[in-house]
Design an enzyme around this catalytic site. Sequence first.
Site, PDB file in Angstrom:
ATOM      1  N   LYS A  89      -5.587  -3.496 -15.131  1.00 54.21           N
ATOM      2  CA  LYS A  89      -5.418  -2.190 -15.784  1.00 54.21           C
ATOM      3  C   LYS A  89      -4.005  -2.059 -16.351  1.00 54.21           C
ATOM      4  O   LYS A  89      -3.815  -1.563 -17.463  1.00 54.21           O
ATOM      5  CB  LYS A  89      -5.716  -1.060 -14.780  1.00 54.21           C
ATOM      6  CG  LYS A  89      -7.213  -0.941 -14.500  1.00 54.21           C
ATOM      7  CD  LYS A  89      -7.557  -0.093 -13.299  1.00 54.21           C
ATOM      8  CE  LYS A  89      -9.051  -0.238 -12.998  1.00 54.21           C
ATOM      9  NZ  LYS A  89      -9.497   0.393 -11.769  1.00 54.21           N
ATOM     10  N   GLN A 139      -7.037   3.867  -7.046  1.00 56.40           N
ATOM     11  CA  GLN A 139      -7.943   2.725  -6.897  1.00 56.40           C
ATOM     12  C   GLN A 139      -8.734   2.842  -5.594  1.00 56.40           C
ATOM     13  O   GLN A 139      -8.162   3.043  -4.524  1.00 56.40           O
ATOM     14  CB  GLN A 139      -7.118   1.424  -6.921  1.00 56.40           C
ATOM     15  CG  GLN A 139      -7.957   0.162  -6.866  1.00 56.40           C
ATOM     16  CD  GLN A 139      -8.835  -0.028  -8.095  1.00 56.40           C
ATOM     17  OE1 GLN A 139      -8.408   0.147  -9.225  1.00 56.40           O
ATOM     18  NE2 GLN A 139     -10.097  -0.365  -7.868  1.00 56.40           N
ATOM     19  N   ASP A 190     -10.886   8.869 -14.580  1.00 54.77           N
ATOM     20  CA  ASP A 190     -12.002   8.127 -13.994  1.00 54.77           C
ATOM     21  C   ASP A 190     -13.293   8.955 -14.048  1.00 54.77           C
ATOM     22  O   ASP A 190     -14.373   8.431 -13.805  1.00 54.77           O
ATOM     23  CB  ASP A 190     -11.693   7.793 -12.522  1.00 54.77           C
ATOM     24  CG  ASP A 190     -11.379   6.320 -12.326  1.00 54.77           C
ATOM     25  OD1 ASP A 190     -11.724   5.521 -13.218  1.00 54.77           O
ATOM     26  OD2 ASP A 190     -10.801   5.973 -11.278  1.00 54.77           O
TER      27      ASP A 190
END
Length: 284
Positions: free
Chosen positions: A52, A96, A119
């Site tokens: 990422k 994460q 997200d």
Amino acid sequence: MAQLIDGKALAAQMREQMAAQVTELCAKGVTPGLAVVLVGDDPASRVYVSMKEKACAATGIYSAEHKLPAETSQQELLELVDQLNNDERIDGILVQLPLPDHIDEDCVLNAISPLKDVDGFHPYNVGCLVTGHPTFRSCTPYGVMKMLESIQYDLDGKEVVVVGRSNIVGKPVALMCLAENATVTICHSRTKDLPAHVGRADVVIAAVGRPEMVKGAWIKEGAVVIDVGINRVGDKKLVGDVEFDAAAEKASYITPVPGGVGPMTITMLLFNTIQSATSRVTAK
Ligand code: NDP
């Protein structure tokens, strides 16, 4: 024989366009910023986080990494999230997953400002998707939709069968297809006669996490097959949730694993971050 939907090529094309958008935003005084929070040292998570970060750098997005030790308390993590919610340089926050067992994942995800939830996991953004007013869409399902768009597939009135009902893939992708007027069936581990459901689908979306469990013989002639699964078999080999070779004999289009949905997920994360930064320009 099916044509491939090449996620790697589509992702590369989208990232090129996004890099140009970032340049435009920077010229207006806004550099899109993504904060990536990693707690602990899960090897797979470390790989995802570094992918990422590299993708951000290649697109011109500012990425701030926060690598915290596994013993970080929930309170400390919530404080960091709060600080990032209030940080003007940050347009998107990604925590994460998975988090260590002593931390309540829902509590942390719910603490992220819905305006920075790139997200798309916050209940507010999930609710917006359910009610048909999508804001940030979660990245993997959004990537799947972009892949269907890339072949100009019109979902209106089509039978879509989604195998898997997770909050991060199965449910949101089903809702996104419903919003495009498909007739959607969601299958899961208690579904009876999975082959019969898959067999009537114009589009099969497999997100199960079981190597090659969707058999090629089940696929309807001419169906589109999207394989979200990433399963490691043996030492190195990655396979999807669909029996690829046999399914490719019947399908009109199919996504490969690797090089299919995978590269689209990070691409949509960048996409959402840029979308968030764009609203900062509008607000200026
Ligand atoms: P989950 O484990 O959260 O969900 C799996 C789903 O599959 C569950 O709903 C489960 O049903 C269902 N399932 C399990 N066994 C069967 C069965 N025998 N028949 C029918 N349904 C079954 O997985 P995720 O959604 O997180 O991920 C799915 C796959 O996608 C994984 O391989 C993962 O690695 C991959 N993935 C890939 C991403 C990418 O970027 N390409 C991103 C995210 C995931 P039930 O609810 O009843 O238990």
